[in-house]
Design an enzyme around this catalytic site. Sequence first.
Site, mmCIF file in Angstrom:
data_model
loop_
_atom_site.group_PDB
_atom_site.id
_atom_site.type_symbol
_atom_site.label_atom_id
_atom_site.label_comp_id
_atom_site.label_asym_id
_atom_site.label_seq_id
_atom_site.Cartn_x
_atom_site.Cartn_y
_atom_site.Cartn_z
ATOM 1 N N THR A 128 0.891 -1.306 0.149
ATOM 2 C CA THR A 128 0.033 0.019 -0.108
ATOM 3 C C THR A 128 1.078 1.182 0.102
ATOM 4 O O THR A 128 1.857 1.155 0.579
ATOM 5 C CB THR A 128 -1.054 0.084 1.258
ATOM 6 O OG1 THR A 128 -1.446 1.206 1.323
ATOM 7 C CG2 THR A 128 -0.053 -0.438 2.685
ATOM 8 N N ASP A 129 0.310 2.407 -0.425
ATOM 9 C CA ASP A 129 1.096 3.693 -0.437
ATOM 10 C C ASP A 129 1.203 4.093 0.875
ATOM 11 O O ASP A 129 2.089 4.757 1.172
ATOM 12 C CB ASP A 129 0.256 4.676 -1.360
ATOM 13 C CG ASP A 129 -1.085 5.119 -1.047
ATOM 14 O OD1 ASP A 129 -1.548 4.466 0.077
ATOM 15 O OD2 ASP A 129 -1.643 5.918 -1.597
ATOM 16 N N GLU A 130 0.308 3.659 1.972
ATOM 17 C CA GLU A 130 0.587 3.952 3.355
ATOM 18 C C GLU A 130 1.777 3.776 3.985
ATOM 19 O O GLU A 130 2.241 4.220 5.056
ATOM 20 C CB GLU A 130 -0.395 3.423 4.247
ATOM 21 C CG GLU A 130 -2.018 3.949 3.744
ATOM 22 C CD GLU A 130 -3.160 3.393 4.636
ATOM 23 O OE1 GLU A 130 -2.642 3.529 5.845
ATOM 24 O OE2 GLU A 130 -4.206 3.641 4.411
HETATM 25 P P1 NAD Z 1 -10.356 -6.572 2.752
HETATM 26 O O1 NAD Z 1 -10.094 -6.229 4.370
HETATM 27 O O2 NAD Z 1 -11.679 -6.130 2.135
HETATM 28 O O3 NAD Z 1 -9.971 -8.307 2.619
HETATM 29 C C1 NAD Z 1 -9.034 -8.780 3.187
HETATM 30 C C2 NAD Z 1 -9.314 -10.331 2.812
HETATM 31 O O4 NAD Z 1 -8.419 -11.229 3.498
HETATM 32 C C3 NAD Z 1 -10.499 -10.580 3.519
HETATM 33 O O5 NAD Z 1 -11.381 -11.672 2.525
HETATM 34 C C4 NAD Z 1 -10.099 -11.565 4.867
HETATM 35 O O6 NAD Z 1 -11.055 -12.462 5.150
HETATM 36 C C5 NAD Z 1 -8.782 -12.080 4.495
HETATM 37 N N1 NAD Z 1 -8.057 -12.537 5.507
HETATM 38 C C6 NAD Z 1 -7.815 -11.529 6.481
HETATM 39 N N2 NAD Z 1 -7.096 -12.207 7.616
HETATM 40 C C7 NAD Z 1 -6.654 -13.456 6.992
HETATM 41 C C8 NAD Z 1 -5.941 -14.524 7.487
HETATM 42 N N3 NAD Z 1 -5.251 -14.481 8.502
HETATM 43 N N4 NAD Z 1 -5.795 -15.587 6.515
HETATM 44 C C9 NAD Z 1 -6.395 -15.516 5.185
HETATM 45 N N5 NAD Z 1 -7.116 -14.754 4.794
HETATM 46 C C10 NAD Z 1 -7.326 -13.526 5.631
HETATM 47 O O7 NAD Z 1 -9.061 -5.807 2.250
HETATM 48 P P2 NAD Z 1 -8.956 -5.152 0.634
HETATM 49 O O8 NAD Z 1 -9.308 -3.724 0.817
HETATM 50 O O9 NAD Z 1 -9.389 -6.098 -0.195
HETATM 51 O O10 NAD Z 1 -7.218 -5.024 0.720
HETATM 52 C C11 NAD Z 1 -6.525 -6.280 0.137
HETATM 53 C C12 NAD Z 1 -5.102 -6.062 0.273
HETATM 54 O O11 NAD Z 1 -4.789 -4.637 -0.700
HETATM 55 C C13 NAD Z 1 -4.653 -5.773 1.572
HETATM 56 O O12 NAD Z 1 -3.238 -6.394 1.647
HETATM 57 C C14 NAD Z 1 -4.194 -4.360 1.802
HETATM 58 O O13 NAD Z 1 -3.367 -3.832 2.410
HETATM 59 C C15 NAD Z 1 -4.000 -3.745 0.154
HETATM 60 N N6 NAD Z 1 -4.358 -2.530 -0.120
HETATM 61 C C16 NAD Z 1 -5.642 -1.971 0.035
HETATM 62 C C17 NAD Z 1 -6.151 -0.645 -0.565
HETATM 63 C C18 NAD Z 1 -7.421 -0.431 -0.560
HETATM 64 O O14 NAD Z 1 -7.634 0.703 -0.931
HETATM 65 N N7 NAD Z 1 -8.243 -1.131 0.031
HETATM 66 C C19 NAD Z 1 -4.946 -0.004 -1.127
HETATM 67 C C20 NAD Z 1 -3.934 -0.638 -1.448
HETATM 68 C C21 NAD Z 1 -3.432 -1.667 -0.770
HETATM 69 O O1 TDX Z 2 -16.008 7.471 8.490
HETATM 70 C C1 TDX Z 2 -14.816 7.762 8.130
HETATM 71 N N1 TDX Z 2 -14.754 9.031 7.950
HETATM 72 C C2 TDX Z 2 -13.521 9.682 7.409
HETATM 73 O O2 TDX Z 2 -13.452 10.819 7.420
HETATM 74 C C3 TDX Z 2 -13.821 6.925 7.365
HETATM 75 C C4 TDX Z 2 -13.906 5.388 7.511
HETATM 76 C C5 TDX Z 2 -12.843 7.537 6.890
HETATM 77 N N2 TDX Z 2 -12.461 8.927 6.824
HETATM 78 C C6 TDX Z 2 -11.348 9.260 6.184
HETATM 79 C C7 TDX Z 2 -9.987 8.959 6.707
HETATM 80 C C8 TDX Z 2 -9.207 8.916 5.577
HETATM 81 O O3 TDX Z 2 -8.670 10.006 5.522
HETATM 82 O O4 TDX Z 2 -11.392 8.971 4.668
HETATM 83 C C9 TDX Z 2 -10.209 8.869 4.362
HETATM 84 C C10 TDX Z 2 -10.114 7.281 3.877
HETATM 85 O O5 TDX Z 2 -10.256 6.490 4.908
HETATM 86 P P1 TDX Z 2 -10.464 4.643 4.607
HETATM 87 O O6 TDX Z 2 -11.477 4.453 3.877
HETATM 88 O O7 TDX Z 2 -10.507 4.246 6.022
HETATM 89 O O8 TDX Z 2 -8.889 4.515 3.951
HETATM 90 P P2 TDX Z 2 -7.491 4.867 4.302
HETATM 91 O O9 TDX Z 2 -7.411 4.973 5.711
HETATM 92 O O10 TDX Z 2 -6.948 5.880 3.383
HETATM 93 O O11 TDX Z 2 -6.930 3.418 3.923
HETATM 94 C C11 TDX Z 2 -7.346 2.714 2.594
HETATM 95 O O12 TDX Z 2 -6.223 2.972 1.496
HETATM 96 C C12 TDX Z 2 -5.044 2.445 1.913
HETATM 97 C C13 TDX Z 2 -7.426 1.385 3.069
HETATM 98 O O13 TDX Z 2 -8.322 1.020 3.707
HETATM 99 C C14 TDX Z 2 -6.098 0.559 3.129
HETATM 100 O O14 TDX Z 2 -6.189 -0.800 3.299
HETATM 101 C C15 TDX Z 2 -5.075 0.950 2.337
HETATM 102 O O15 TDX Z 2 -3.742 0.391 2.390
#
Ligand code: NAD
Ligand code: TDX
Length: 342
Positions: A128-130
């Site tokens: 992730t970019d985080e």
């Molecule tokens: P999500 O929380 O929607 O899904 C995570 C999945 O992993 C779920 O299906 C969960 O059941 C499974 N999981 C959790 N723990 C597990 C374990 N111990 N063993 C097997 N399965 C397990 O997450 P997402 O948003 O789909 O993110 C997927 C990946 O992408 C993560 O690695 C996250 O860090 C990365 N990522 C997410 C974002 C975003 O914006 N959502 C951005 C950049 C990177």
């Molecule tokens: O209720 C809310 N109110 C609010 O203001 C929530 C849930 C979030 N926010 C803000 C926090 C962040 O600045 O919105 C922005 C986005 O929040 P999230 O959806 O929780 O995402 P973020 O924290 O940016 O992280 C996401 O992007 C990077 C994913 O959850 C991560 O898994 C990924 O790595």
Amino acid sequence: MNSKTILVSGGAGFIGANFVLYMLKKHPQYKIICVDALTYAGNLKTLSPVMENPNFSFFKLDITDRKGIFELFQSTKPDIVVNFAAESHVDRSIKDPEIFLKTNILGTQVLMDASREFQVERFHQISTDEVYGDLPLDKPELLFTEKTPIHTSSPYSASKAAADLLVLAYHRTFNLPVTISRCSNNYGPYHFPEKLIPLMIVNALADKALPVYGDGLNIRDWLYVEDHCLAVDLIIHHGVVGEVYNVGGNNEVSNIDIVKIILKELQKPESLIRYVKDRAGHDRRYAIDPTKIHNDLGFLPQTQFKDGIKKTIAWYLENRAWWEDILKGDYQNYFQEMYQEI
Ligand code: NAD
Ligand code: TDX
């Protein structure tokens, strides 16, 4: 065309499931093995369209279960492993970090140990970019490149950064053929309604308050989830082993603007917005420089934000059963505990 067996961990979550659906369509000759522990974030309903596909198989398994994972590698012999499995929500990591360290770091280690033992041709880590921390709002010219130092803010991002370092260490020490992608915020179908965009959509539809943290001016760089899938597909086929690729949409939007776009699209009033206490350690701005993946692999996002957000909102309107089921479960306790102010 060559057939490959791809093991996708976390394939019942938001991005993982989109990737499974994308790959089965794009590479119908590939076998996709999905491994997922089905935590609160995993949802088999998302995968129901492909459950009967002979090239798809699902295994309910925790990636920290070394014995189970080794047995699965032994029986399925994957060519490529793509690790999406993670605890992914920053707010949950602030409440209880431990499971983040277990799944995100130790789980990655188990998958890499199995990948070594069974000599996979590629282990791809979804990062992730985080991991780069945040950027200031007043220097819009600053972007995250692959050379930006790791500098994390939350237990979530620290656990993802630790996993990245471990992945690079396995490459250098054991010659494991790894790649890493660091993507910006994704949005699109099947996004769990604890994250900003789906939470705001489902709350607005119910005429409930929309909780905006702090001043709402924090910026994220939004990418439509299918474009993330495209980027990962390019990296696992054409990316260079040992390399990190940033993936982003060149699409910076402040949280408050996102909330207003959603309200406008749903024809709901801005009076639903509630400014609430800021997230602890809240990152101010994320912005990806996607030059490397563009120049080296020809990646360009296909969906512009103005279209992607409309498609996403339409999806939530057309697929109420998917998210209404989630709202009925443990989610209610989570929401009450997390948003006591509203
Ligand atoms: P999500 O929380 O929607 O899904 C995570 C999945 O992993 C779920 O299906 C969960 O059941 C499974 N999981 C959790 N723990 C597990 C374990 N111990 N063993 C097997 N399965 C397990 O997450 P997402 O948003 O789909 O993110 C997927 C990946 O992408 C993560 O690695 C996250 O860090 C990365 N990522 C997410 C974002 C975003 O914006 N959502 C951005 C950049 C990177
Ligand atoms: O209720 C809310 N109110 C609010 O203001 C929530 C849930 C979030 N926010 C803000 C926090 C962040 O600045 O919105 C922005 C986005 O929040 P999230 O959806 O929780 O995402 P973020 O924290 O940016 O992280 C996401 O992007 C990077 C994913 O959850 C991560 O898994 C990924 O790595």
